[in-house]
Design a protein around this motif. Structure first.
Motif, mmCIF file in Angstrom:
data_model
loop_
_atom_site.group_PDB
_atom_site.id
_atom_site.type_symbol
_atom_site.label_atom_id
_atom_site.label_comp_id
_atom_site.label_asym_id
_atom_site.label_seq_id
_atom_site.Cartn_x
_atom_site.Cartn_y
_atom_site.Cartn_z
ATOM 1 N N ARG A 323 0.826 -1.207 0.000
ATOM 2 C CA ARG A 323 0.000 0.000 0.000
ATOM 3 C C ARG A 323 0.860 1.256 0.000
ATOM 4 O O ARG A 323 0.519 2.270 -0.602
ATOM 5 N N THR A 324 1.998 1.199 0.684
ATOM 6 C CA THR A 324 2.900 2.343 0.708
ATOM 7 C C THR A 324 3.414 2.642 -0.686
ATOM 8 O O THR A 324 3.518 3.810 -1.095
ATOM 9 N N GLN A 325 3.759 1.596 -1.452
ATOM 10 C CA GLN A 325 4.222 1.802 -2.823
ATOM 11 C C GLN A 325 3.111 2.408 -3.671
ATOM 12 O O GLN A 325 3.366 3.239 -4.555
ATOM 13 N N VAL A 326 1.879 2.013 -3.416
ATOM 14 C CA VAL A 326 0.736 2.605 -4.108
ATOM 15 C C VAL A 326 0.674 4.101 -3.822
ATOM 16 O O VAL A 326 0.479 4.924 -4.719
ATOM 17 N N ASP A 327 0.873 4.467 -2.566
ATOM 18 C CA ASP A 327 0.822 5.876 -2.198
ATOM 19 C C ASP A 327 1.893 6.680 -2.912
ATOM 20 O O ASP A 327 1.657 7.814 -3.357
ATOM 21 N N LEU A 328 3.106 6.122 -3.027
ATOM 22 C CA LEU A 328 4.189 6.828 -3.716
ATOM 23 C C LEU A 328 3.810 7.072 -5.175
ATOM 24 O O LEU A 328 4.027 8.166 -5.716
ATOM 25 N N LEU A 329 3.268 6.059 -5.823
ATOM 26 C CA LEU A 329 2.857 6.209 -7.214
ATOM 27 C C LEU A 329 1.798 7.306 -7.352
ATOM 28 O O LEU A 329 1.861 8.142 -8.261
ATOM 29 N N VAL A 330 0.831 7.290 -6.441
ATOM 30 C CA VAL A 330 -0.258 8.271 -6.523
ATOM 31 C C VAL A 330 0.253 9.674 -6.247
ATOM 32 O O VAL A 330 -0.156 10.641 -6.905
ATOM 33 N N ARG A 331 1.188 9.813 -5.298
ATOM 34 C CA ARG A 331 1.721 11.155 -5.002
ATOM 35 C C ARG A 331 2.463 11.735 -6.203
ATOM 36 O O ARG A 331 2.359 12.933 -6.502
ATOM 37 N N ARG A 332 3.233 10.873 -6.903
ATOM 38 C CA ARG A 332 3.938 11.358 -8.102
ATOM 39 C C ARG A 332 2.934 11.815 -9.158
ATOM 40 O O ARG A 332 3.126 12.850 -9.811
ATOM 41 N N MET A 333 1.879 11.051 -9.338
ATOM 42 C CA MET A 333 0.852 11.425 -10.306
ATOM 43 C C MET A 333 0.202 12.750 -9.928
ATOM 44 O O MET A 333 -0.025 13.624 -10.767
ATOM 45 N N GLU A 334 -0.078 12.913 -8.630
ATOM 46 C CA GLU A 334 -0.732 14.143 -8.174
ATOM 47 C C GLU A 334 0.149 15.362 -8.439
ATOM 48 O O GLU A 334 -0.337 16.401 -8.903
ATOM 49 N N LEU A 335 1.443 15.248 -8.164
ATOM 50 C CA LEU A 335 2.357 16.367 -8.422
ATOM 51 C C LEU A 335 2.376 16.719 -9.905
ATOM 52 O O LEU A 335 2.402 17.902 -10.277
ATOM 53 N N ARG A 336 2.370 15.690 -10.770
ATOM 54 C CA ARG A 336 2.383 15.935 -12.210
ATOM 55 C C ARG A 336 1.114 16.656 -12.642
ATOM 56 O O ARG A 336 1.156 17.582 -13.476
ATOM 57 N N LEU A 337 -0.010 16.270 -12.066
ATOM 58 C CA LEU A 337 -1.277 16.893 -12.458
ATOM 59 C C LEU A 337 -1.388 18.324 -11.951
ATOM 60 O O LEU A 337 -1.905 19.202 -12.646
ATOM 61 N N ILE A 338 -0.896 18.568 -10.738
ATOM 62 C CA ILE A 338 -0.937 19.931 -10.199
ATOM 63 C C ILE A 338 -0.066 20.851 -11.048
ATOM 64 O O ILE A 338 -0.438 21.999 -11.364
ATOM 65 N N GLU A 339 1.108 20.339 -11.451
ATOM 66 C CA GLU A 339 1.993 21.146 -12.304
ATOM 67 C C GLU A 339 1.323 21.433 -13.639
ATOM 68 O O GLU A 339 1.375 22.559 -14.149
ATOM 69 N N ALA A 340 0.660 20.435 -14.220
ATOM 70 C CA ALA A 340 -0.020 20.625 -15.494
ATOM 71 C C ALA A 340 -1.161 21.626 -15.368
ATOM 72 O O ALA A 340 -1.404 22.430 -16.271
ATOM 73 N N THR A 343 0.372 25.112 -15.400
ATOM 74 C CA THR A 343 1.025 25.527 -16.646
ATOM 75 C C THR A 343 0.100 25.457 -17.852
ATOM 76 O O THR A 343 0.211 26.274 -18.778
ATOM 77 N N GLU A 344 -0.805 24.468 -17.856
ATOM 78 C CA GLU A 344 -1.671 24.278 -19.016
ATOM 79 C C GLU A 344 -3.133 24.602 -18.717
ATOM 80 O O GLU A 344 -3.943 24.704 -19.639
ATOM 81 N N GLY A 345 -3.460 24.719 -17.433
ATOM 82 C CA GLY A 345 -4.830 25.023 -17.064
ATOM 83 C C GLY A 345 -5.762 23.824 -17.051
ATOM 84 O O GLY A 345 -6.958 23.977 -16.827
ATOM 85 N N ASP A 346 -5.239 22.617 -17.300
ATOM 86 C CA ASP A 346 -6.107 21.425 -17.338
ATOM 87 C C ASP A 346 -5.304 20.202 -16.943
ATOM 88 O O ASP A 346 -4.263 19.907 -17.541
ATOM 89 N N TRP A 347 -5.776 19.467 -15.933
ATOM 90 C CA TRP A 347 -5.093 18.260 -15.480
ATOM 91 C C TRP A 347 -5.470 17.030 -16.284
ATOM 92 O O TRP A 347 -4.758 16.033 -16.295
ATOM 93 N N ARG A 503 -9.727 13.471 -6.792
ATOM 94 C CA ARG A 503 -10.746 14.347 -6.191
ATOM 95 C C ARG A 503 -10.092 15.570 -5.553
ATOM 96 O O ARG A 503 -10.630 16.671 -5.627
ATOM 97 N N ASP A 504 -8.924 15.363 -4.916
ATOM 98 C CA ASP A 504 -8.209 16.507 -4.345
ATOM 99 C C ASP A 504 -7.755 17.468 -5.436
ATOM 100 O O ASP A 504 -7.894 18.699 -5.312
ATOM 101 N N VAL A 505 -7.198 16.920 -6.507
ATOM 102 C CA VAL A 505 -6.737 17.770 -7.613
ATOM 103 C C VAL A 505 -7.910 18.531 -8.214
ATOM 104 O O VAL A 505 -7.822 19.733 -8.500
ATOM 105 N N ILE A 506 -9.005 17.815 -8.384
ATOM 106 C CA ILE A 506 -10.193 18.465 -8.953
ATOM 107 C C ILE A 506 -10.662 19.608 -8.062
ATOM 108 O O ILE A 506 -10.978 20.707 -8.533
ATOM 109 N N MET A 507 -10.683 19.352 -6.745
ATOM 110 C CA MET A 507 -11.150 20.391 -5.835
ATOM 111 C C MET A 507 -10.218 21.601 -5.837
ATOM 112 O O MET A 507 -10.666 22.757 -5.803
ATOM 113 N N GLN A 508 -8.911 21.361 -5.891
ATOM 114 C CA GLN A 508 -7.976 22.481 -5.938
ATOM 115 C C GLN A 508 -8.167 23.286 -7.227
ATOM 116 O O GLN A 508 -8.171 24.522 -7.214
ATOM 117 N N THR A 509 -8.333 22.572 -8.328
ATOM 118 C CA THR A 509 -8.529 23.249 -9.609
ATOM 119 C C THR A 509 -9.793 24.101 -9.586
ATOM 120 O O THR A 509 -9.794 25.265 -10.018
#
Length: 721
Positions: A323-340, A343-347, A503-509
């Motif tokens: 489960r911890t490895q799952v969390d690491l994968l999800v955190r990396r994805m979340e950072l990529r989406l927040i950056e997008a 910069t691009e206005g759409d995750w 859902r967190d990314v969506i709410m922040q956006t």
């Protein structure tokens, strides 16, 4: 009787109703020991097995209604010494003697507290001291090997090898249950003369639900000889209450005739079965088979019980690591989406652009995102209309914001035409209303499943009264079509984690859009309303423009929604410190992370994430504050402290016993048990899984404490008299 709720008495079930057989009311025992039921207040014998004379040298009629002391020896005295500590859920071991007629008989006994003011005593021939010592010698090595296993497969392999070395059964297996209750042999150690059963599957019906419930209570079950003749306990009913004797925890309890026939069909004569319990559920079994009568004494049974508890704690640690490895994968994805998003206005485009990061972890062939009416896909997917039809169906089947299916054509025949492209579906809800979904697809997997015999239990001459458990246990293969590979627990955990992150990314956006585009407020307000997380949006002057509905759930009872940063600060204990942080958000343009506590009595501890939204020309457009209930985190911290204190106290108590028993020699087994628990605790980390880590730590502490207690009883039991 055709009543579907009818529970047949012990020995009167057939294969149509065996899951309801009253196996705990057996009324008889296996003949390799003797059972006595005594009244707690005066130690008068109320019931006894009919083989009392064979074992005790006293006729059954003379045993019942006589004081326990009449059997001679020290049995009554040993039971009196244990009496205060006896419970209904644990068997207490002891050595004792009886001495009727001047003949001293040596026994090892088990006692526990029964119903209606009774104590249940079971006696067997005492085991050799050398056997006790050998069992303890193997324990420390086995526990260390368990702690070194880094996967479930490696752990199971280690377990079967260690337990076969300890018990010398012909075959030792680890049997794991899937989500549907079917079992599969995932590890095996056997005599070279035997054919392997590794990989064989057994239908859920092979183990009735009532038996599964008993496996949770009575963790160790032994059958000495499948050809035994049951010995009745008489009188059948408790004389002072008229109740049937509840034998749930009795070691000697007779087994169901259906189960005995099942074992005979397999050619098995003797068994030892030990439960593997995870998160309060039956994770699997350690099953030992012998092809001749075999009896093992308490020392070996207790050693296997210890190993099963240690194995359960190791399973918890290994599964949590995944489960911890799952969390690491999800955190990396979340950072990529927040950056997008910034910069691009759409995750959404960023999520689907690198589809491999979504497809590979799920072993999926295709993925689709339906958000705000738009559809984005990657990999192998059906037509747009078909995807929308799948989404509409999945949304209606959601449970706890998730839906999974391994055969679309079986679950919804109207969509059977999709099988060549989509056979399995896993969907997560990104909006709590089924309008926004992320879905993974799997192709058809034509699987060859190997069952231990035909999973359909045939009748004999179509007579339900002579139903026979499967007569053939030769490998029976089934080709499964129209079905995808099952979605594993890890797949479901990863889907939930990705859903929570999105859902967190969506709410922040959405919150940023509220600040940038006031004229779109009403459109996006509905989306933010759905956020399960308490949050608020304020403008650059500290006026709170929008508190989410969830914020009211964390405010003290009777408190109005705050309208400004000043009003917000008064709700917390350290008002000045909160004001300083809020001021720095407005003036210093510095985001902040930390913890605040509500002012009310027993105030809630909240994690605070405060982000500044910069505006044109370096001005502060506003701020977003998100709050997280830290109750679970605090509970986890307390659980870790309590576990370490418990392990320390257990170690200190054992050190005192070791000093008494063997001055200067540390107990290797107890040290290994405590070290295993400590390592497992360190490997437990916070995840987005449904089970709180505090619960896992508390379960780990209970399991380690029980393993230590069982081992302490084993060592005490093995001390020279």
């Amino acid at each position: 009787m055709n009543d579907p709720l009818y529970s047949p008495p012990f020995g009167q079930a057939d294969l149509t109703n065996c899951e309801r057989e009253l196996i705990h009311l057996a009324g008889s025992i296996q003949p390799h020991g003797v059972l006595l039921v005594v009244r707690d207040d005066d130690f008068r014998v109320l019931q006894a097995s009919l083989n009392a004379e064979q074992w005790l040298g006293v006729a059954h009629a003379a045993v019942v209604d006589a004081p326990l002391s009449a059997l001679g020896g020290d049995l009554a005295d040993r039971l009196a010494g244990l009496r205060a500590a006896l419970t209904p859920e644990e068997l207490a071991p002891f050595h004792c003697t009886t001495g009727h007629g001047g003949l001293l008989r040596q026994f090892e006994g088990m006692a526990h507290r029964g119903q209606s003011g009774t104590l249940i005593v079971e006696l067997e021939t005492a085991g050799p001291a050398a056997e006790d010592a050998a069992a303890q010698a193997l324990l420390a090595t086995a526990v260390r090997r368990f702690s070194e296993a880094m996967s479930i497969d490696a752990l199971a392999d280690t377990a079967v090898q260690s337990i076969r070395e300890l018990t010398h059964y012909d075959r030792v297996m680890v049997y794991r249950f899937d989500a549907d209750g079917h079992g599969e042999i995932v590890a095996e150690a056997r005599d070279d003369r035997l054919d392997t059963l590794l990989g064989h599957r057994y239908p859920a019906t092979d183990i009735p639900q009532r038996a599964r419930d008993l496996y949770l209570r009575n963790r160790v079950r032994v059958l000495v000889d499948a050809r035994y003749l049951p010995v009745a306990v008489e009188p059948r009913l408790l004389p002072h209450t008229g109740e049937e004797l509840d034998m749930s925890m009795c070691h000697l309890r007779s087994m169901s005739p259906l189960h005995i026939q099942y074992l005979r069909n397999m050619g098995v004569t003797a068994t030892l079965v030990v439960s593997l319990v995870r998160e309060g559920r039956l994770w699997g079994l350690i099953a030992c088979h012998h092809y001749a009568p075999r009896r093992i004494h308490y020392a070996q049974r207790a050693a296997v019980d210890v190993l099963a508890e240690v194995m359960s704690t190791r399973i918890a640690a290994i599964e949590n690591y995944v489960r911890t490895q799952v969390d690491l994968l999800v955190r990396r994805m979340e950072l990529r989406l927040i950056e997008a998003t910034s910069t691009e206005g759409d995750w959404r485009a960023a999520l689907m652009r690198n589809a491999r990061t979504l497809l590979q972890p799920m072993e999926a062939s295709g993925v689709a995102l339906l958000h705000d009416g738009e559809l984005l896909t990657a990999g192998e997917v059906p037509s747009t209309g078909a995807v929308r039809a799948l989404a509409g169906w999945a949304a209606g089947e959601m449970k706890q914001m998730l839906f999974s299916c391994v055969s679309v054509e079986r679950a919804n025949p109207a969509l059977a035409g999709l099988t060549p492209v989509v056979c399995g579906v896993l969907a997560i809800d990104l909006s709590t209303r089924g309008r926004n979904l992320l879905m993974w697809f799997r192709r058809e997997q034509r699987a060859k499943l190997t069952w231990a015999g035909d999973p359909a239990k045939p009748m004999v001459d179509n007579d339900p009264l002579t139903l026979s458990p499967r007569r053939s246990f030769e490998a029976w293969s089934e080709i499964v079509r129209g079905t995808a590979a099952p979605w594993s627990r890890a797949d479901l955990a990863l889907a939930r984690a990705i859903g929570a992150s999105l859902r967190d990314v969506i709410m922040q956006t959405q919150a940023v859009r509220l600040l940038i585009a006031q004229h779109q407020l009403e459109r996006f307000r509905a989306a933010v309303d759905e956020s399960p997380e308490p949050l608020l949006v304020a403008d650059g002057d500290g006026r709170i423009l929008f508190p989410s509905p969830a914020l009211a759930g964390i405010l003290p009872v009777g408190s109005p929604q705050p309208g400004s940063f000043d009003e917000l600060a008064t709700l917390f204990d350290d008002t000045d410190a909160v004001r300083e942080v809020l001021s720095s958000l407005r003036d210093g343009r510095v985001s902040w992370r930390g913890e605040w506590r509500m002012r009310a009595a027993g105030g809630l501890a909240l994690g605070v994430r405060a982000d500044v939204v910069p505006g044109p020309g370096g001005a502060v457009l506003g701020c977003i504050l998100m709050f997280t209930d830290l109750t679970d985190a605090k509970r986890t911290e307390a659980a870790r402290r309590h576990l370490e204190q418990s392990l320390t106290l257990t170690g200190q108590a054992d050190a005192r016993r070791t000093t008494r028993d063997a001055p200067g020699l540390p107990d290797e087994v107890m040290g290994a048990i405590l070290a295993n628990a400590s390592v497992a605790a360190m490997e437990l980390t916070d995840t987005t899984a449904s089970i709180p880590v505090a619960t896992l730590i508390e379960e780990l502490e209970a399991s380690a404490t029980r393993a230590a207690a069982v081992y302490a009883r084993l060592r005490e039991f093995s001390r020279p008299l």
